[in-house]
Design an enzyme around this catalytic site. Structure first.
Site, PDB file in Angstrom:
ATOM      1  N   SER A  94      19.763  -8.588 -14.236  1.00 44.39           N
ATOM      2  CA  SER A  94      18.847  -8.294 -15.344  1.00 44.39           C
ATOM      3  C   SER A  94      17.723  -7.378 -14.863  1.00 44.39           C
ATOM      4  O   SER A  94      17.977  -6.239 -14.479  1.00 44.39           O
ATOM      5  CB  SER A  94      18.322  -9.598 -15.951  1.00 44.39           C
ATOM      6  OG  SER A  94      17.616  -9.356 -17.144  1.00 44.39           O
ATOM      7  N   LEU A  95      16.459  -7.849 -14.835  1.00 46.89           N
ATOM      8  CA  LEU A  95      15.374  -6.973 -14.376  1.00 46.89           C
ATOM      9  C   LEU A  95      15.627  -6.491 -12.957  1.00 46.89           C
ATOM     10  O   LEU A  95      15.135  -5.433 -12.543  1.00 46.89           O
ATOM     11  CB  LEU A  95      14.024  -7.695 -14.459  1.00 46.89           C
ATOM     12  CG  LEU A  95      13.652  -8.657 -13.321  1.00 46.89           C
ATOM     13  CD1 LEU A  95      12.908  -7.942 -12.199  1.00 46.89           C
ATOM     14  CD2 LEU A  95      12.845  -9.808 -13.831  1.00 46.89           C
ATOM     15  N   ARG A 119       8.946  -3.445 -20.384  1.00 47.36           N
ATOM     16  CA  ARG A 119      10.144  -4.202 -20.741  1.00 47.36           C
ATOM     17  C   ARG A 119       9.791  -5.650 -21.065  1.00 47.36           C
ATOM     18  O   ARG A 119      10.266  -6.218 -22.048  1.00 47.36           O
ATOM     19  CB  ARG A 119      11.147  -4.139 -19.581  1.00 47.36           C
ATOM     20  CG  ARG A 119      12.501  -4.791 -19.843  1.00 47.36           C
ATOM     21  CD  ARG A 119      13.391  -4.555 -18.619  1.00 47.36           C
ATOM     22  NE  ARG A 119      14.744  -5.099 -18.748  1.00 47.36           N
ATOM     23  CZ  ARG A 119      15.112  -6.309 -18.373  1.00 47.36           C
ATOM     24  NH1 ARG A 119      14.205  -7.126 -17.834  1.00 47.36           N
ATOM     25  NH2 ARG A 119      16.371  -6.714 -18.520  1.00 47.36           N
ATOM     26  N   HIS A 203      18.920 -10.849 -23.634  1.00 43.87           N
ATOM     27  CA  HIS A 203      20.326 -10.420 -23.575  1.00 43.87           C
ATOM     28  C   HIS A 203      21.152 -10.918 -24.768  1.00 43.87           C
ATOM     29  O   HIS A 203      22.248 -11.455 -24.609  1.00 43.87           O
ATOM     30  CB  HIS A 203      20.965 -10.847 -22.246  1.00 43.87           C
ATOM     31  CG  HIS A 203      20.273 -10.266 -21.061  1.00 43.87           C
ATOM     32  ND1 HIS A 203      20.308  -8.914 -20.767  1.00 43.87           N
ATOM     33  CD2 HIS A 203      19.480 -10.833 -20.120  1.00 43.87           C
ATOM     34  CE1 HIS A 203      19.580  -8.692 -19.687  1.00 43.87           C
ATOM     35  NE2 HIS A 203      19.062  -9.835 -19.277  1.00 43.87           N
ATOM     36  N   GLN A 252      21.694  -2.906 -21.625  1.00 46.11           N
ATOM     37  CA  GLN A 252      21.519  -4.177 -20.920  1.00 46.11           C
ATOM     38  C   GLN A 252      20.550  -5.116 -21.640  1.00 46.11           C
ATOM     39  O   GLN A 252      20.662  -6.340 -21.533  1.00 46.11           O
ATOM     40  CB  GLN A 252      21.029  -3.877 -19.496  1.00 46.11           C
ATOM     41  CG  GLN A 252      20.848  -5.062 -18.586  1.00 46.11           C
ATOM     42  CD  GLN A 252      19.497  -5.043 -17.918  1.00 46.11           C
ATOM     43  OE1 GLN A 252      18.471  -5.179 -18.578  1.00 46.11           O
ATOM     44  NE2 GLN A 252      19.487  -4.851 -16.619  1.00 46.11           N
TER      45      GLN A 252
END
Length: 311
Positions: A94-95, A119, A203, A252
């Site tokens: 992820s990040l 983000r 997500h 993503q």
């Protein structure tokens, strides 16, 4: 072959980076650079808390990145190691994908910090607090977890968000649907389900406003070709083209983190050695997915020194 991998949200804790900063000027340099880029005392928050502020997505994301890059910087500067010489691929959860790209020279450190701050803010703003949730389904593979999510949805968003390893899958969506999924999971054959202490349903399609925000932000920054290819979360495949990487970073935000598949794809591509920098979450996931692979988690100066002997 070797991959350097970078952790995602959930690996933050008060005190993170403090010992490393005390031991190395190169770590302190990273934390100061991130503070300057964000115009906030993020390292103070990492060191001393409060935990409630560090847990905020907009703080946790750049903090986890800064801690991992500080670990890498110490490895490189004090150990004389170059990522491009010791890693064939990078990947991040992820990040952690942004951290991986920073590590591989695709983003500079200030840009990475600012992108992750944005983000985090965009993800938090996408869904009002209390309207979304996430849960970990333990003892279930992705197909079973998706079946549980489908059964709980009742017309609301409820889907697999993270396929972490063969025994751990995370679902995400509307709070009511996720809460229905927790008791359903055991009924449908999972070992158990646990609501996660997160502030937004990451997500999943509810994150569309955050994806749009990241698309705008990524258009305005310079993204170089990484020194080594990135295994992308949403494709579980290597990518090196900057335009494609930017597109996948946008995808993503709403897409599934295909971590289990990424690990299997890297192993199939010849990777046998995984080095997690700045956390101790991904290493165990790698071992549960690919028991024959080597997985090392590097957080402390002792860890760095041990890795230097092994590289």
């Amino acid at each position: 072959m070797r991959a350097f991998i970078f952790p995602g949200q959930g690996s933050q804790s008060v005190g993170m980076g403090s010992a490393l900063a005390a031991a190395s000027p190169y770590a302190r340099e990273v934390f100061q650079e991130v503070d300057d880029a964000l115009g906030q005392h993020l390292f103070k928050l990492m060191s001393a808390g409060p935990d409630s502020d560090l847990m905020l997505t907009e703080n946790a994301q750049p903090a986890i990145m800064a801690n991992a890059i500080a670990t890498l910087r110490v490895l490189e500067r004090e150990g004389g190691v170059r990522l491009a010489d010791k890693a064939d691929f990078v990947a991040g959860h992820s990040l952690g994908e942004y951290t991986a790209l920073c590590a591989a020279g695709a983003f500079d450190l200030p840009t990475t910090a600012r992108l992750l701050k944005l983000r985090g803010q965009a993800m938090q703003a996408a869904v009002p607090v209390g309207e979304g949730a996430m849960a970990a389904i333990l003892g279930a593979d992705r197909d079973k977890a998706q079946a549980i999510a489908d059964a709980a949805a009742e017309g609301e968003v409820c889907t697999v968000a993270n396929d972490n390893d063969p025994s751990q899958v995370v679902i995400s969506g509307a709070k009511a649907a996720i809460e229905r999924a927790v008791p359903l999971a055991k009924e449908m054959g999972a070992k158990r389900a646990i609501l996660l202490p997160v502030s937004a349903p990451f997500h999943c399609p509810l994150m569309r406003p955050a994806a749009d925000a990241m698309a705008d932000a990524l258009e305005k920054v310079t993204l170089q070709s990484p020194l080594v290819p990135l295994y992308a979360n949403v494709t579980a495949a290597p990518v090196a083209d900057p335009a494609m990487i930017a597109s996948l970073l946008v995808e993503q935000v709403t897409g599934m983190v295909r971590w289990r598949e990424s690990v299997l794809a890297m192993v199939a591509g010849g990777v046998h050695d995984f080095v997690e920098l700045g956390g101790k979450v991904l290493g165990p996931m790698v071992k549960r997915t690919a028991p024959d692979a080597t997985a090392t988690s590097v957080v402390t100066m002792d860890d760095i020194e041990a890795l230097l002997k092994a590289l």
